[in-house]
Design a protein around this motif. Sequence first.
Motif, short mmCIF file in Angstrom:
data_model
loop_
_atom_site.label_atom_id
_atom_site.label_comp_id
_atom_site.label_asym_id
_atom_site.label_seq_id
_atom_site.Cartn_x
_atom_site.Cartn_y
_atom_site.Cartn_z
N SER A 190 0.90 -1.44 -0.10
CA SER A 190 0.17 -0.13 0.38
C SER A 190 0.90 0.92 -0.13
O SER A 190 2.14 1.45 0.76
CB SER A 190 -0.87 0.09 1.15
OG SER A 190 -1.92 0.97 1.78
N ASP A 225 -5.13 -2.82 0.55
CA ASP A 225 -5.27 -1.63 1.14
C ASP A 225 -6.50 -1.44 0.75
O ASP A 225 -7.01 -0.42 -0.51
CB ASP A 225 -4.18 -1.04 1.63
CG ASP A 225 -4.68 0.45 2.54
OD1 ASP A 225 -5.73 -0.16 3.61
OD2 ASP A 225 -3.94 1.09 2.98
N PRO A 226 -7.57 -1.50 1.11
CA PRO A 226 -8.90 -0.48 0.67
C PRO A 226 -8.64 1.40 1.03
O PRO A 226 -9.52 1.99 0.49
CB PRO A 226 -10.40 -0.55 1.59
CG PRO A 226 -9.57 -1.47 2.78
CD PRO A 226 -8.41 -1.77 2.29
N LYS A 227 -7.56 0.66 1.50
CA LYS A 227 -7.26 3.04 1.63
C LYS A 227 -6.37 3.43 0.28
O LYS A 227 -5.80 4.86 -0.43
CB LYS A 227 -6.67 3.61 2.53
CG LYS A 227 -7.43 3.57 4.04
CD LYS A 227 -7.44 3.56 5.18
CE LYS A 227 -7.54 3.19 6.23
NZ LYS A 227 -6.66 3.24 7.65
N SER A 229 -6.27 2.69 -3.82
CA SER A 229 -7.01 1.40 -4.82
C SER A 229 -6.37 0.45 -5.94
O SER A 229 -6.86 -0.53 -6.73
CB SER A 229 -7.77 2.09 -5.56
OG SER A 229 -7.17 3.55 -6.44
N GLU A 233 -4.72 -7.98 -4.30
CA GLU A 233 -4.76 -8.80 -2.29
C GLU A 233 -4.04 -10.14 -3.75
O GLU A 233 -4.16 -11.11 -4.23
CB GLU A 233 -6.05 -10.02 -2.78
CG GLU A 233 -6.35 -10.71 -1.33
CD GLU A 233 -6.03 -10.13 -0.37
OE1 GLU A 233 -4.69 -10.31 0.41
OE2 GLU A 233 -6.65 -8.83 0.02
#
Length: 465
Positions: A190, A225-227, A229, A233
């Motif tokens: 991330s 990490d959703p923060k 984009s 995964e």
Amino acid sequence: MSRREENDTTNPGVEELIEKIKNHTLSCDESVENAIDKIKKIDPKIKACISTPVVNGKDGILKGIPFAVKDNMEVIGTKTTCASKILENYVSPYTATAVQKVLDNGATLVAKTNMDEFAMGASTEYSAFFTTKNPLDLERVPGGSSGGSAAAVASGMVPFALGSDTGGSIRQPASFCGLVGYKPTYGLVSRYGLVAFASSLDQIGPITQNVRDAALIGEILFGMDPKDSTTVEKHLSLLKDIENPIKNFKFAVPKEFVKDLNSDVKRIFEGVIDRFKKMDVKVEEVSIPSLKYSVAVYYIIAPAEASSNLARYDGIRYGLSVDGKSIDEVYMRTKDEGFGREVKRRIMIGTFTLSATYYDAYFDKAQRTRAKIVNEMNKVFDSYDAIIGPTTPNVAFKIGQLSSPLEYYLQDIYTIPANLAGLPAISLPMGKIGGMPVGLQIMCKRFEDDKMLRIARNYEKVSQG
């Protein structure tokens, strides 16, 4: 002599420290205190650290392991300056995901390290505060832009540090300081909390003393990490097969990498090829024609993205603010006083290439050439396990030696392609010239970080044996 002083005679790596703590020959507190003492003792002459906060991690595999972070990564409650006057007094309101993952695994942050301002440089000479020195020769640069992180590890202040790599900023200082520098595949780590330079190129990774430590830390950094984009995964186990042999692997050496190579570096690299051949690895020269455009493409795309990302430093929301008679004057005076020469140069180049008049002639053409570089490199991976070559064209140069921007930019000639293509890449020591180290670079196909580290570990064992 105290027990802590007895344990302060060497510069152990991450796994070695973990083992000492596990065997109770060193406590977690002593390990961290050793690092803090070394920083106090060594850093006045190296100047690797901008600040020395102590942020304790949780319980985990890295409990008691001290580490440093390049000062363009947010750590809540600490200053994050990017080695720039415009952020000199900025205090982070949150922590970068990559840093948090290391803290969650138990490590203790003991330093924020010096860098070229906003990661724009290859020597740490462009820090707004001071120039970091190479621990192996104080008259030479440690590389950049993660020069402070590399110097902190090379001098034994910490066993590992985090850096960021936009065009070689982890691998080049690792090469100059005789370390291992690992840039993961773009998207594995991330970028949330990493102050942006060029968002399509930036990547966080570790600088370590050896390959196994790089694999250990790299694996901790991975994860969607959703923060951010751009993260994916992907479950990779970097240590699982790292000791397995690489017999019958095939490596490609781009002709473009060795064509005008420094004779001393070429001699050392030829020795590397011989070692690989003795390991039953096939090494062949290939041609990747578009590589000759990589530096030009990078110095169009990276400044263009930087000019957009750095527009936020306007003196209004955070950072330095210089008074003016109008809002426009506030903007101009803040940026004029806050940004250094190299940052201004790249912002102007980027703004120029993104302008309506020149967009098609420069930026659009650079993006199309970037796609061509990616396609040609991927085609090589259809037939070969890895692309190898030197990390840098020379050993670390002396402080103040390079005055021409073009000569300076060519320091990244071998490292830039991996960023343009989003590939995993690693630098590890392959020899010395006049006592100064030079690195071997290994690149693999996207998401084949495990294979790349396995190759690096095999070479490391042979070169040390």
